[in-house]
Design a protein around this motif. Structure first.
Motif, mmCIF file in Angstrom:
data_model
loop_
_atom_site.group_PDB
_atom_site.id
_atom_site.type_symbol
_atom_site.label_atom_id
_atom_site.label_comp_id
_atom_site.label_asym_id
_atom_site.label_seq_id
_atom_site.Cartn_x
_atom_site.Cartn_y
_atom_site.Cartn_z
ATOM 1 N N ASP A 1 2.443 11.071 3.531
ATOM 2 C CA ASP A 1 2.525 11.839 4.832
ATOM 3 C C ASP A 1 2.382 13.468 4.355
ATOM 4 O O ASP A 1 3.626 14.223 3.627
ATOM 5 C CB ASP A 1 3.968 11.508 5.335
ATOM 6 C CG ASP A 1 3.540 12.452 7.176
ATOM 7 O OD1 ASP A 1 3.537 13.643 6.920
ATOM 8 O OD2 ASP A 1 3.577 11.509 7.726
ATOM 9 N N GLY B 1 0.668 -1.214 0.144
ATOM 10 C CA GLY B 1 0.115 -0.034 0.216
ATOM 11 C C GLY B 1 1.210 1.216 0.012
ATOM 12 O O GLY B 1 0.729 2.100 1.201
ATOM 13 N N ALA C 1 -5.798 4.570 -3.439
ATOM 14 C CA ALA C 1 -6.674 4.670 -1.500
ATOM 15 C C ALA C 1 -7.420 4.931 -1.715
ATOM 16 O O ALA C 1 -8.147 5.463 -2.656
ATOM 17 C CB ALA C 1 -5.386 5.936 -1.065
ATOM 18 N N PRO C 2 -8.100 4.293 -1.152
ATOM 19 C CA PRO C 2 -9.798 4.876 -0.868
ATOM 20 C C PRO C 2 -10.003 5.856 -1.010
ATOM 21 O O PRO C 2 -9.022 6.879 -0.731
ATOM 22 C CB PRO C 2 -9.777 3.904 0.476
ATOM 23 C CG PRO C 2 -8.851 3.280 1.275
ATOM 24 C CD PRO C 2 -7.586 3.554 0.255
ATOM 25 N N GLU D 1 -11.559 8.089 0.650
ATOM 26 C CA GLU D 1 -11.615 9.662 1.805
ATOM 27 C C GLU D 1 -10.562 9.066 2.246
ATOM 28 O O GLU D 1 -9.815 10.252 3.332
ATOM 29 C CB GLU D 1 -12.561 8.114 2.536
ATOM 30 C CG GLU D 1 -12.236 7.462 3.709
ATOM 31 C CD GLU D 1 -12.530 5.974 2.572
ATOM 32 O OE1 GLU D 1 -12.478 4.435 2.886
ATOM 33 O OE2 GLU D 1 -13.185 6.290 1.721
ATOM 34 N N THR D 2 -9.359 8.998 2.113
ATOM 35 C CA THR D 2 -7.567 9.106 2.252
ATOM 36 C C THR D 2 -7.360 10.894 2.389
ATOM 37 O O THR D 2 -7.057 11.005 0.997
ATOM 38 C CB THR D 2 -6.792 8.118 1.808
ATOM 39 O OG1 THR D 2 -7.578 6.456 2.114
ATOM 40 C CG2 THR D 2 -5.583 7.276 2.253
ATOM 41 N N PRO D 3 -6.873 10.643 2.873
ATOM 42 C CA PRO D 3 -6.596 12.003 2.903
ATOM 43 C C PRO D 3 -5.066 12.214 1.594
ATOM 44 O O PRO D 3 -4.369 12.077 2.132
ATOM 45 C CB PRO D 3 -6.207 13.006 4.206
ATOM 46 C CG PRO D 3 -6.706 12.311 4.571
ATOM 47 C CD PRO D 3 -6.797 11.135 4.455
ATOM 48 N N LEU D 4 -5.518 12.644 0.242
ATOM 49 C CA LEU D 4 -3.569 11.822 0.261
ATOM 50 C C LEU D 4 -2.824 13.415 0.411
ATOM 51 O O LEU D 4 -2.051 14.086 -0.755
ATOM 52 C CB LEU D 4 -3.634 11.278 -1.023
ATOM 53 C CG LEU D 4 -4.162 9.730 -0.903
ATOM 54 C CD1 LEU D 4 -4.272 9.545 -2.450
ATOM 55 C CD2 LEU D 4 -2.784 8.664 -0.336
ATOM 56 N N ASN E 1 -1.482 16.889 -0.830
ATOM 57 C CA ASN E 1 -0.876 17.747 0.100
ATOM 58 C C ASN E 1 -0.239 18.552 -0.731
ATOM 59 O O ASN E 1 0.946 18.324 -1.684
ATOM 60 C CB ASN E 1 0.866 16.429 -0.130
ATOM 61 C CG ASN E 1 2.014 17.107 1.272
ATOM 62 O OD1 ASN E 1 2.274 18.530 0.867
ATOM 63 N ND2 ASN E 1 2.510 16.601 1.012
ATOM 64 N N TRP F 1 0.325 4.345 -1.019
ATOM 65 C CA TRP F 1 -0.434 5.488 -0.155
ATOM 66 C C TRP F 1 -0.333 5.239 1.017
ATOM 67 O O TRP F 1 -0.053 6.368 1.425
ATOM 68 C CB TRP F 1 -1.820 4.934 -0.784
ATOM 69 C CG TRP F 1 -2.515 3.899 -0.469
ATOM 70 C CD1 TRP F 1 -2.605 2.764 -1.012
ATOM 71 C CD2 TRP F 1 -3.047 3.915 0.721
ATOM 72 N NE1 TRP F 1 -4.056 2.035 -0.427
ATOM 73 C CE2 TRP F 1 -3.513 3.101 0.867
ATOM 74 C CE3 TRP F 1 -3.602 4.904 1.865
ATOM 75 C CZ2 TRP F 1 -4.876 2.232 1.598
ATOM 76 C CZ3 TRP F 1 -4.488 4.262 3.433
ATOM 77 C CH2 TRP F 1 -4.845 2.972 2.849
ATOM 78 N N ARG F 2 0.213 4.331 1.849
ATOM 79 C CA ARG F 2 -0.214 4.523 3.685
ATOM 80 C C ARG F 2 1.605 5.250 3.534
ATOM 81 O O ARG F 2 1.134 6.048 5.029
ATOM 82 C CB ARG F 2 -0.140 3.478 3.812
ATOM 83 C CG ARG F 2 -1.082 2.276 4.197
ATOM 84 C CD ARG F 2 -1.074 1.437 4.317
ATOM 85 N NE ARG F 2 -2.400 0.589 4.680
ATOM 86 C CZ ARG F 2 -3.083 -0.582 3.622
ATOM 87 N NH1 ARG F 2 -1.747 -0.850 2.896
ATOM 88 N NH2 ARG F 2 -4.065 -0.592 4.163
ATOM 89 N N ARG G 1 -5.943 14.605 -6.843
ATOM 90 C CA ARG G 1 -6.204 14.490 -5.847
ATOM 91 C C ARG G 1 -4.075 14.802 -4.601
ATOM 92 O O ARG G 1 -4.432 14.194 -3.391
ATOM 93 C CB ARG G 1 -5.751 12.705 -5.439
ATOM 94 C CG ARG G 1 -7.405 12.381 -6.178
ATOM 95 C CD ARG G 1 -7.664 10.767 -5.911
ATOM 96 N NE ARG G 1 -7.530 10.257 -4.644
ATOM 97 C CZ ARG G 1 -7.674 9.150 -4.518
ATOM 98 N NH1 ARG G 1 -7.532 8.075 -5.127
ATOM 99 N NH2 ARG G 1 -7.975 8.760 -2.494
#
Length: 128
Positions: A70, A64, A89-90, A92-95, A97, A66-67, A120
């Motif tokens: 940061d 993953g 990534a789902p 709703e995942t805040p990506l 930046n 996307w994890r 995104r």
């Protein structure tokens, strides 16, 4: 047969001098190299630039990709395939930046993927 490539201090100093400023790497840089599949001269370049400037490198080793995103990261490098994995990534995942400079390497980035990355992740995309 193997080929020996000589790479001296002068070559490294020149590499840093030519690339540090255009890449925007500083001592405040947090550069995400993920678990880049090909630790080659191209990827080594990002690490050496960041280390020369006094910045930090992130090497994500788990599944993953996307994890590993940061909001404190300032730079990242990805191939089109890696970018596809990050954007999987789902929803709703805040990506997002806005301070991230994302270098895309290793292939042509399709227009739809480029647009999704801008929506995104960041507006600061570089295709190299």
């Amino acid at each position: 047969a193997y080929k020996k490539v000589l790479y001296g201090d002068d070559a490294e100093r020149q590499l840093v001098a030519l690339n540090l400023e255009p890449a925007g790497v500083t001592s405040a840089t947090a550069f995400n190299l993920f678990n880049f599949p090909s630790w080659t001269v191209a990827n080594y370049t990002w690490a050496i630039l960041t280390w020369h400037a006094g910045g930090a490198i992130v090497l994500h080793q788990g599944p993953g990709r996307w994890r590993a995103m940061d909001p404190a990261q300032t730079h990242a490098v990805a191939t089109p395939q890696m970018l596809t994995e990050i954007l999987a990534a789902p929803a709703e995942t805040p990506l997002r930046n806005p301070g991230l400079r994302l270098f895309l390497v290793g292939g042509v980035v399709p227009t739809g993927l480029w647009r999704e990355a801008r929506a995104r992740l960041t507006d600061d995309l570089w295709s190299l």
